[in-house]
Design an enzyme around this catalytic site. Structure first.
Site, short mmCIF file in Angstrom:
data_model
loop_
_atom_site.label_atom_id
_atom_site.label_comp_id
_atom_site.label_asym_id
_atom_site.label_seq_id
_atom_site.Cartn_x
_atom_site.Cartn_y
_atom_site.Cartn_z
N ASN A 1 -19.81 35.86 47.92
CA ASN A 1 -18.64 34.99 47.99
C ASN A 1 -18.76 34.16 49.26
O ASN A 1 -18.52 34.66 50.36
CB ASN A 1 -17.38 35.86 48.01
CG ASN A 1 -16.12 35.05 48.29
OD1 ASN A 1 -16.11 33.83 48.17
ND2 ASN A 1 -15.06 35.74 48.67
N SER B 1 -16.94 43.82 54.33
CA SER B 1 -17.94 44.10 55.37
C SER B 1 -19.18 44.83 54.85
O SER B 1 -19.75 45.68 55.53
CB SER B 1 -17.31 44.88 56.53
OG SER B 1 -16.27 44.10 57.12
N LYS C 1 -17.02 31.73 50.33
CA LYS C 1 -15.75 31.23 50.89
C LYS C 1 -15.90 29.74 51.22
O LYS C 1 -16.63 29.04 50.54
CB LYS C 1 -15.32 32.08 52.08
CG LYS C 1 -15.35 33.57 51.74
CD LYS C 1 -14.66 34.44 52.74
CE LYS C 1 -14.76 35.88 52.26
NZ LYS C 1 -13.98 36.81 53.05
N HIS D 1 -8.49 36.89 44.91
CA HIS D 1 -9.09 37.33 46.18
C HIS D 1 -7.96 37.46 47.21
O HIS D 1 -7.00 36.68 47.18
CB HIS D 1 -10.13 36.31 46.66
CG HIS D 1 -10.88 36.81 47.87
ND1 HIS D 1 -10.36 36.70 49.14
CD2 HIS D 1 -12.06 37.45 47.98
CE1 HIS D 1 -11.21 37.26 49.99
NE2 HIS D 1 -12.25 37.72 49.32
N GLU E 1 -11.38 45.44 47.09
CA GLU E 1 -11.60 44.94 48.45
C GLU E 1 -10.41 45.31 49.33
O GLU E 1 -9.39 44.61 49.34
CB GLU E 1 -11.74 43.42 48.42
CG GLU E 1 -12.91 42.94 47.59
CD GLU E 1 -13.42 41.59 48.09
OE1 GLU E 1 -14.59 41.52 48.44
OE2 GLU E 1 -12.63 40.63 48.13
N GLY F 1 -19.11 38.90 51.49
CA GLY F 1 -18.68 37.65 52.11
C GLY F 1 -19.68 37.22 53.17
O GLY F 1 -20.71 36.62 52.89
N GLY F 2 -19.38 37.57 54.42
CA GLY F 2 -20.18 37.14 55.57
C GLY F 2 -21.68 37.31 55.40
O GLY F 2 -22.46 36.37 55.65
N GLY G 1 -14.05 40.94 56.32
CA GLY G 1 -14.38 40.09 57.45
C GLY G 1 -14.06 40.71 58.80
O GLY G 1 -14.06 40.04 59.83
N GLU H 1 -7.62 36.55 50.11
CA GLU H 1 -7.30 35.33 50.86
C GLU H 1 -6.45 34.38 50.01
O GLU H 1 -5.62 33.63 50.53
CB GLU H 1 -8.60 34.66 51.34
CG GLU H 1 -9.17 35.42 52.54
CD GLU H 1 -10.68 35.45 52.62
OE1 GLU H 1 -11.35 34.57 52.05
OE2 GLU H 1 -11.22 36.39 53.26
P1 PGA Z 1 -16.78 40.20 53.96
O1 PGA Z 1 -15.92 39.51 52.79
O2 PGA Z 1 -18.03 40.75 53.31
O3 PGA Z 1 -17.07 39.10 54.94
O4 PGA Z 1 -15.94 41.28 54.53
C1 PGA Z 1 -15.82 40.09 51.53
C2 PGA Z 1 -14.94 39.26 50.64
O5 PGA Z 1 -13.94 38.72 51.13
O6 PGA Z 1 -15.22 39.10 49.44
#
Ligand code: PGA
Length: 255
Positions: free
Chosen positions: A4, A213, A6, A96, A167, A234-235, A173, A98
């Site tokens: 993802n 994470s 973002k 998601h 999640e 994500g990251g 994050g 966010e």
């Molecule tokens: P992250 O994000 O791996 O940076 O924690 C995961 C996500 O929001 O899908």
């Protein structure tokens, strides 16, 4: 394994990234039949990713990070599932955290988005997860994710394929990954709810991803858990070597 992105990468950066990711996985002889690889670029990069995937006959798949619950019309800034399907997208993320937090999407909106994705032939990836406050207020931390699952999957058509992503909001994050046991505990409860909603067979065939994470050094222990079938990253999905290593978790020592 899903990346993802973002709000990162222009369409030009996306082309270079997907090209390099595909090369890296090819060099490593990656078996896409065993581990599917999906990326979720920003909408503005989807057409470029589609062209690259089609031209180079890449085996990775892609999806939208969101979609509108509506088909078309006066919804400034929104993107219809029809548009995503026309770009060859296979998946659409729905709900998601966010989106739920920043854009105020509630369970009813998420349910409508699941329906919209299915209507346009996309597989919705329904994201669920509790906040730290919600987790600390209870001994049963799966309550919120399970309630989000039941609401999101209400009136699911027979035979519809969906993917779930657990999640925990406090792990997104933040570098605070849920322990494998914490993730498994909630994913087991999600699987049990899926059995009630969809029946044994469909529940077993539904993929549940863990997200929050995920990194090359923790993916293997998470993937060892029985009710975790993949990861939403994500990251670490923005770094080719990290994401390729996550995709190739089966090759990690001890798996
Ligand atoms: P992250 O994000 O791996 O940076 O924690 C995961 C996500 O929001 O899908």
């Amino acid at each position: 394994m899903a990346g993802n992105w973002k709000m990162n990468m222009t369409h030009l950066q996306a082309i270079a990234f997907v090209q390099k990711l595909a090369w890296t996985l090819k060099d490593a002889d990656h078996d896409y039949e065993q581990v599917e690889v999906a990326v979720f670029p920003p909408f503005t990069a989807l057409r470029s990713v589609q062209t690259l995937v089609d031209t180079d006959k890449l085996k990775l798949v892609y999806g939208g990070q969101d979609l509108s619950q509506h088909d078309s019309g006066a919804y400034t800034g929104d993107i219809s599932g029809e548009f995503l399907a026309a770009l060859g997208a296979k998946y659409a993320l729905v709900g998601h955290s966010e989106r739920r937090t920043i854009h105020g999407e509630d369970d009813a909106v998420c349910q409508a988005k699941v329906q919209a994705a299915l209507k346009h032939g996309l597989v919705p990836v329904l994201c669920v997860g509790e906040t730290l406050e919600q987790r600390e207020a209870t001994d049963t931390p799966w309550d919120v994710p399970v309630a989000q699952l039941r609401a999101g999957l209400a009136e699911l058509p027979n035979g519809a394929e969906i993917v779930l992503a657990y999640e925990p909001v406090w792990a997104i994050g933040t570098g605070k990954v849920a322990t494998a046991e914490q993730a498994q505990e909630v994913c087991a409860a999600l699987r049990a709810a899926l059995v009630e909603e969809l029946g044994e067979e469909r529940a077993a065939a539904t993929r549940i991803l863990y997200g929050g994470s995920v990194k090359p050094d923790n993916v293997a222990s998470i993937m060892r858990e029985p009710d975790i079938d993949g990861a939403l990253v994500g990251g670490a999905s923005l770094k080719i070597d990290d994401f390729a290593s996550i995709v190739r978790y089966r090759n990690h020592v001890g798996i």
